[in-house]
Write a protein that holds these residues in place. Sequence first.
Motif, PDB file in Angstrom:
ATOM      1  N   ARG A  56       1.001  -1.280  -0.021  1.00 24.55           N
ATOM      2  CA  ARG A  56       0.059   0.148   0.091  1.00 24.55           C
ATOM      3  C   ARG A  56       0.846   1.213  -0.033  1.00 24.55           C
ATOM      4  N   ARG A  57       1.831   1.293   0.768  1.00 17.53           N
ATOM      5  CA  ARG A  57       2.763   2.368   0.838  1.00 17.53           C
ATOM      6  C   ARG A  57       3.515   2.628  -0.623  1.00 17.53           C
ATOM      7  N   ALA A  58       3.852   1.561  -1.100  1.00 18.06           N
ATOM      8  CA  ALA A  58       4.455   1.691  -2.608  1.00 18.06           C
ATOM      9  C   ALA A  58       3.393   2.300  -3.411  1.00 18.06           C
ATOM     10  N   TYR A  59       2.301   1.789  -3.465  1.00 17.79           N
ATOM     11  CA  TYR A  59       1.149   2.284  -4.442  1.00 17.79           C
ATOM     12  C   TYR A  59       0.893   3.618  -4.060  1.00 17.79           C
ATOM     13  N   GLN A  60       0.949   4.248  -2.732  1.00 10.84           N
ATOM     14  CA  GLN A  60       0.534   5.522  -2.422  1.00 10.84           C
ATOM     15  C   GLN A  60       1.499   6.363  -2.807  1.00 10.84           C
ATOM     16  N   ASN A  61       2.961   5.719  -2.591  1.00 11.72           N
ATOM     17  CA  ASN A  61       3.928   6.923  -3.157  1.00 11.72           C
ATOM     18  C   ASN A  61       3.916   6.900  -4.701  1.00 11.72           C
ATOM     19  N   LEU A  62       3.812   5.923  -5.225  1.00 12.50           N
ATOM     20  CA  LEU A  62       3.823   6.022  -6.804  1.00 12.50           C
ATOM     21  C   LEU A  62       2.388   6.746  -7.139  1.00 12.50           C
ATOM     22  N   GLU A  63       1.167   6.874  -6.611  1.00 11.59           N
ATOM     23  CA  GLU A  63       0.240   7.706  -6.822  1.00 11.59           C
ATOM     24  C   GLU A  63       0.637   9.172  -6.651  1.00 11.59           C
ATOM     25  N   ASN A  64       1.120   9.205  -5.311  1.00 10.86           N
ATOM     26  CA  ASN A  64       1.512  10.725  -5.074  1.00 10.86           C
ATOM     27  C   ASN A  64       2.559  11.386  -6.027  1.00 10.86           C
ATOM     28  N   ASP A  65       3.365  10.542  -6.454  1.00 11.73           N
ATOM     29  CA  ASP A  65       4.493  10.847  -7.575  1.00 11.73           C
ATOM     30  C   ASP A  65       3.818  10.838  -9.132  1.00 11.73           C
ATOM     31  N   GLY A  66       2.385  10.668  -9.293  1.00 11.37           N
ATOM     32  CA  GLY A  66       2.029  10.592 -10.496  1.00 11.37           C
ATOM     33  C   GLY A  66       2.117   9.871 -11.508  1.00 11.37           C
ATOM     34  N   PHE A  67       2.463   8.360 -11.052  1.00 11.82           N
ATOM     35  CA  PHE A  67       2.805   7.382 -11.888  1.00 11.82           C
ATOM     36  C   PHE A  67       1.641   6.526 -12.160  1.00 11.82           C
ATOM     37  N   ILE A  68       0.745   6.408 -10.980  1.00 14.69           N
ATOM     38  CA  ILE A  68      -0.294   5.619 -11.167  1.00 14.69           C
ATOM     39  C   ILE A  68      -1.678   6.325 -10.668  1.00 14.69           C
ATOM     40  N   LYS A  69      -2.710   5.584 -10.822  1.00 16.27           N
ATOM     41  CA  LYS A  69      -4.074   6.688 -10.483  1.00 16.27           C
ATOM     42  C   LYS A  69      -5.114   5.256  -9.826  1.00 16.27           C
ATOM     43  N   THR A  70      -5.626   5.473  -8.670  1.00 13.89           N
ATOM     44  CA  THR A  70      -6.466   4.240  -8.389  1.00 13.89           C
ATOM     45  C   THR A  70      -7.936   5.044  -8.565  1.00 13.89           C
ATOM     46  N   VAL A  71      -8.765   4.248  -9.032  1.00  9.15           N
ATOM     47  CA  VAL A  71      -9.995   4.484  -9.544  1.00  9.15           C
ATOM     48  C   VAL A  71     -10.892   3.533  -8.612  1.00  9.15           C
ATOM     49  N   GLN A  72     -11.731   4.478  -7.708  1.00 12.40           N
ATOM     50  CA  GLN A  72     -12.459   3.594  -6.830  1.00 12.40           C
ATOM     51  C   GLN A  72     -13.509   2.669  -7.511  1.00 12.40           C
ATOM     52  N   GLY A  73     -13.471   1.260  -7.010  1.00 13.93           N
ATOM     53  CA  GLY A  73     -14.364   0.041  -7.765  1.00 13.93           C
ATOM     54  C   GLY A  73     -13.796  -0.194  -9.118  1.00 13.93           C
ATOM     55  N   LYS A  74     -12.717   0.333  -9.599  1.00 13.85           N
ATOM     56  CA  LYS A  74     -12.204  -0.159 -10.894  1.00 13.85           C
ATOM     57  C   LYS A  74     -10.703  -0.615 -10.764  1.00 13.85           C
ATOM     58  N   GLY A  75     -10.067  -0.116  -9.927  1.00 15.63           N
ATOM     59  CA  GLY A  75      -8.672  -0.565  -9.534  1.00 15.63           C
ATOM     60  C   GLY A  75      -7.709   0.717  -9.879  1.00 15.63           C
ATOM     61  N   THR A  76      -6.389   0.227  -9.967  1.00 15.06           N
ATOM     62  CA  THR A  76      -5.306   1.037 -10.142  1.00 15.06           C
ATOM     63  C   THR A  76      -4.504   0.862 -11.442  1.00 15.06           C
ATOM     64  N   PHE A  77      -4.448   2.133 -12.012  1.00 13.08           N
ATOM     65  CA  PHE A  77      -4.066   2.120 -13.369  1.00 13.08           C
ATOM     66  C   PHE A  77      -2.679   2.808 -13.763  1.00 13.08           C
ATOM     67  N   VAL A  78      -1.797   2.751 -14.703  1.00 13.62           N
ATOM     68  CA  VAL A  78      -0.742   3.281 -15.109  1.00 13.62           C
ATOM     69  C   VAL A  78      -1.165   4.629 -15.840  1.00 13.62           C
ATOM     70  N   LYS A  79      -0.653   6.045 -15.166  1.00 13.90           N
ATOM     71  CA  LYS A  79      -0.724   7.182 -15.887  1.00 13.90           C
ATOM     72  C   LYS A  79       0.051   7.450 -16.965  1.00 13.90           C
ATOM     73  N   GLU A  80      -0.590   8.337 -18.018  1.00 17.44           N
ATOM     74  CA  GLU A  80       0.338   8.779 -19.022  1.00 17.44           C
ATOM     75  C   GLU A  80       1.480   9.887 -18.179  1.00 17.44           C
ATOM     76  N   LEU A  81       2.581   9.463 -18.667  1.00 19.92           N
ATOM     77  CA  LEU A  81       3.760  10.411 -18.324  1.00 19.92           C
ATOM     78  C   LEU A  81       4.322  11.351 -19.349  1.00 19.92           C
ATOM     79  N   ASP A  82       4.530  12.516 -19.078  1.00 23.08           N
ATOM     80  CA  ASP A  82       5.250  13.560 -20.081  1.00 23.08           C
ATOM     81  C   ASP A  82       6.810  13.138 -20.140  1.00 23.08           C
ATOM     82  N   HIS A  83       7.354  13.740 -21.103  1.00 22.53           N
ATOM     83  CA  HIS A  83       8.449  13.611 -21.334  1.00 22.53           C
ATOM     84  C   HIS A  83       9.612  13.896 -20.217  1.00 22.53           C
ATOM     85  N   ASN A  84       9.388  15.099 -19.629  1.00 25.49           N
ATOM     86  CA  ASN A  84      10.321  15.427 -18.704  1.00 25.49           C
ATOM     87  C   ASN A  84      10.210  14.353 -17.356  1.00 25.49           C
TER      88      ASN A  84
END
Length: 127
Positions: A56-84
Amino acid sequence: MKLPIVVSDDSKQPIYHQIEMQVKTLIVSGQLSAHTLLPSIRALSSELACSVITTRRAYQNLENDGFIKTVQGKGTFVKELDHNMKQNTKQEVILSALQQAIEQAELMGSTREEIRIAFDQIMNQKG
């Protein structure tokens, strides 16, 4: 989906950090593309034989850093990253891996010069 992640209790890095860095690597390298559904926290913790709290801590950190997004009831997904963000993450992962290698070499009693020679040998083999 089974993620190709391996954690080690012998590492100086906490398990949650090992998970974070490996997921970031999978995302930045394109092995996990944007909008990919990730395993649930419970499933990943079971797969890695670590606690739900650690995952959970790893996922929370990844979400806080903008790498993943959790959608209630659907799951956790990879986010689109910009070049920088991709470039900064590549640098972070490289520095982390090199830091771990240097720390391991120093634990084995290697000098800075021996480490530098080993690094040069590896770089010359690659190309």
